[in-house]
Design an enzyme around this catalytic site. Structure first.
Site, PDB file in Angstrom:
ATOM      1  N   CYS A 132       0.824  -1.204   0.000  1.00  0.00           N
ATOM      2  CA  CYS A 132       0.000   0.000   0.000  1.00  0.00           C
ATOM      3  C   CYS A 132       0.861   1.259   0.000  1.00  0.00           C
ATOM      4  O   CYS A 132       1.413   1.641   1.026  1.00  0.00           O
ATOM      5  CB  CYS A 132      -0.919  -0.024   1.217  1.00  0.00           C
ATOM      6  SG  CYS A 132      -1.921   1.443   1.339  1.00  0.00           S
ATOM      7  N   CYS A 135      -0.458   4.084   2.214  1.00  0.00           N
ATOM      8  CA  CYS A 135      -0.260   3.878   3.654  1.00  0.00           C
ATOM      9  C   CYS A 135       1.206   4.142   4.020  1.00  0.00           C
ATOM     10  O   CYS A 135       1.484   4.724   5.065  1.00  0.00           O
ATOM     11  CB  CYS A 135      -0.582   2.442   4.076  1.00  0.00           C
ATOM     12  SG  CYS A 135      -2.076   1.771   3.362  1.00  0.00           S
ATOM     13  N   ASP A 136       2.135   3.690   3.189  1.00  0.00           N
ATOM     14  CA  ASP A 136       3.539   3.632   3.609  1.00  0.00           C
ATOM     15  C   ASP A 136       4.490   4.502   2.789  1.00  0.00           C
ATOM     16  O   ASP A 136       5.633   4.713   3.205  1.00  0.00           O
ATOM     17  CB  ASP A 136       4.046   2.175   3.499  1.00  0.00           C
ATOM     18  CG  ASP A 136       3.220   1.230   4.356  1.00  0.00           C
ATOM     19  OD1 ASP A 136       2.740   1.672   5.406  1.00  0.00           O
ATOM     20  OD2 ASP A 136       3.048   0.063   3.967  1.00  0.00           O
TER      21      ASP A 136
END
Ligand code: NAP
Length: 309
Positions: A132, A135-136
């Site tokens: 992701c 997300c990261d």
């Protein structure tokens, strides 16, 4: 006794909740561990009708939840369904450790990320291997570093484009020589000079397990058979989805890949159990198609309950 339990909180689940709530069925929705589903991990959703400027994926899911709750949906936030007994009615759904009875069930469990299946991928998960970008991607470990995205679909393109904000260069490693992604996404990727496609190539190993952090990838060209290594600080795997249907194996009809097969409309082979969204759709897999299937499942459930009354 619940009228309807909706399992899952993506576009399909919330839309089913909205419609069953407005039909006065007082639905109970179990969100699962990841409320809002996969769409909460994307950035701008540009293809959901009604938002000419696009809408943030997380915000869209929050809006859907609020809309469903406004009409009386009860939400079991961050709860998970651990087992189901659909062999007789009332159905029994175990939510966390509580058994709840229901006259009908809507399965909207969505899909999760497919993994490459490499041992090194498993060992370096969260140590530079991720599924992701939103997300990261902004983590300090990825900033101004070379990054690898694996895959050739819309997800891989979206991840690669997003990562150009942080990376020094994004290598897009794809096993064929053309992208599967929609033309608009593929064109954006190919026009971006920070993205370097590596065609006809698979990732054989993610390095370096000994150092316990991602330092590169070992690649194999599928045409020449040649192997090579490139340095990178992150590997973003975006090679498609696997339906979250393990709970229903052996009871609800599904294909070999685990996608639930509706008998007609949103009905499954078990009367009173309905299905919607990515867990039953390997062709379209769009937010809008999942929402539409959620609507169908709600209407089918409502009619089923009416007929049973
Ligand atoms: P996808 O369309 O199934 O693409 C998966 C990609 O990964 C393909 O290019 C596939 O290669 C490759 N792949 C699969 N298994 C692999 C393996 N073991 N090793 C290496 N490569 C592998 O999946 P997706 O990109 O996640 O998209 C899923 C659905 O969501 C699609 O319908 C897509 O349109 C939709 N989506 C839409 C948007 C958007 O509209 N903005 C964004 C994200 C997703 P092959 O091409 O060789 O099969």
């Amino acid at each position: 006794m619940e009228n309807v339990i909706i399992i899952g909180s993506g576009c399909a689940g919330w839309t089913a909740a909205l419609y069953t709530a407005r039909a006065n069925l007082n639905p109970l929705l179990v969100t699962g561990q990841m409320p809002g589903g996969l769409l909460t991990t994307t950035t701008l959703v540009e293809n959901f009708p009604g938002f000419p400027e696009g809408v943030d994926g997380f915000q869209l899911m929050m809006n859907m939840q609020q809309q469903a709750e406004r009409f009386g949906t009860r939400t079991r936030m961050a709860s998970i369904v651990t087992s189901v007994d659909l062999s007789s009615r009332p159905f029994k759904v175990t939510i966390d450790s509580e058994v709840v009875e229901a006259k009908s069930v809507i399965i909207a469990t969505g899909a999760g990320h497919r993994h490459l299946g490499l041992e090194s991928e498993k060992l370096l998960d969260t140590k530079g291997v991720t599924y992701c970008a939103t997300c990261d991607g902004a983590l300090p470990m990825f900033r101004n570093k070379p990054l690898v995205v694996v895959g050739g679909g819309d997800s891989a393109c979206e991840e690669a484009l997003y990562l150009t904000r942080f990376a020094s260069v994004v290598y897009l490693v794809h096993r064929r020589d053309t992208l599967r992604a929609s033309k608009i996404m593929a064109d954006r990727v190919l026009a971006n000079n920070k993205i370097k496609p590596i065609w006809n190539t698979t990732v054989e190993e993610i390095l370096d397990v000994k150092q316990d952090v991602v330092t590169g990838v070992r690649l194999k060209n599928l045409i020449s058979g040649e192997e090579s290594t490139i340095d990178c600080s992150g590997v973003f795997v975006a090679i498609g989805l696997i339906p979250n249907t393990q709970l229903f194996k052996g009871v609800i009809d599904m294909d070999d890949a685990g996608y639930i097969i509706p008998t007609h409309g949103a009905h499954t082979n078990v009367p009173g159990v309905f299905v919607a969204g990515d867990c039953a759709d390997k062709h379209y897999r769009q937010a809008i198609t999942a929402a539409a299937m959620g609507c169908m499942a709600a209407i089918d459930a409502e009619r089923f309950l009416q007929d049973e009354a």
